[in-house]
Write an enzyme that holds these catalytic residues in place. Structure first.
Site, PDB file in Angstrom:
ATOM      1  N   HIS A  66       0.831  -1.212   0.000  1.00 46.54           N
ATOM      2  CA  HIS A  66       0.000   0.000   0.000  1.00 46.54           C
ATOM      3  C   HIS A  66       0.859   1.253   0.000  1.00 46.54           C
ATOM      4  CE1 HIS A  66       1.101  -0.480   4.193  1.00 46.54           C
ATOM      5  NE2 HIS A  66       0.701   0.748   4.460  1.00 46.54           N
ATOM      6  N   ALA A  67       0.268   2.349  -0.447  1.00 44.88           N
ATOM      7  CA  ALA A  67       0.884   3.663  -0.264  1.00 44.88           C
ATOM      8  C   ALA A  67      -0.164   4.548   0.409  1.00 44.88           C
ATOM      9  CB  ALA A  67       1.350   4.223  -1.603  1.00 44.88           C
TER      10      ALA A  67
END
Lengths: 149, 94
Positions: A66-67
């Site tokens: 994820h970011a």
């Protein structure tokens, strides 16, 4: 909530990957198709790895890819893939067998989904099956919290 | 006392670890301890007394100069419990 995000459109089994970037890319495929993220989200995840190391490999064989919301998230989304063969990324939790990719729209809306996910993964038997099953139906049932034998 | 759980982005793994920290504090009947999560960049200015992070970012957290709990397996509650016990004992909470 988790079954709304993880369903036959966002879950795949026995995906072929060889590198860390393959894991990021394959994990994002369905989220891109669903319009949850912009293409630049992929680069942002790669950058997060480069900046801080393998912190997203949070349990044996498991990567939470994820970011951040501002890195190109359009809508809350989650995908789940397990891998045909484990992939080593230089983490103590190698080889990676299960990748859940998260697109969080803000700092709070994904929290219920993560709580449900955590609850599932804490069950060692479920966690192991998620990593290894070659049946999409089994994977979907496990994610719904249904017992499978 | 404040425990801050950190990860690179401050919204995925840090939150999942926070849930386990809160659960264990409850089991230990510890009260008056605040638990929150944030990204690495915000960690230093958070004013927390103890930091928790996955192993890969523990080195960066250690630079803050406060006790750091480093986790390799986020799902391993026993390990987290042991480390929390040690830190809380040292801080005079337990």
């Amino acid at each position: 909530m988790i079954e709304r995000l993880l369903n036959k459109h966002t879950v795949r089994v026995q995906v072929s990957c060889a590198t860390r970037d393959d894991l990021i890319h394959e994990g994002l495929r369905d989220l891109l198709a669903q319009g949850c993220v912009e293409e630049r989200y992929e680069k942002a995840i790669q950058k997060a790895f480069e900046a801080h190391g393998n912190y997203m490999a949070i349990a044996p064989g498991f990567l939470l890819s994820h970011a951040r919301p501002e890195d190109g998230v359009l809508a809350l989304g989650m995908s789940c893939i397990n891998l045909k063969e484990g992939v080593s990324i230089g983490s103590e939790n190698d080889p990676i067998r299960l990748v859940i990719t998260l697109a969080a729209k803000d700092n709070t809306s994904h929290i219920t989904a993560l709580q449900e996910l955590m609850h599932l993964l804490m069950d060692e038997d479920v966690f192991e099956q998620l990593k290894t099953t070659d049946s999409l139906d089994t994977m979907l049932s496990l994610l719904k919290g249904e017992e499978t034998k | 006392m404040k425990i801050m759980v950190c990860c690179g982005s401050g919204l995925g793994s840090s939150f999942m670890i926070q849930m386990n920290v809160e659960k264990i504090l409850k089991e230990l009947s510890v009260s008056g301890v605040e638990v929150d999560h944030c990204d690495l960049g915000s960690a230093k200015g958070s004013g927390a007394d103890v930091f928790v992070g996955t192993r890969d970012i523990a080195g960066e957290l250690q630079q803050i100069g406060k006790p750091v709990i480093s986790l390799t397996n986020m799902l391993d509650q026993d390990n987290l419990r042991t480390q929390l016990n040690e830190v809380l004992a040292k801080e005079g909470i337990l």
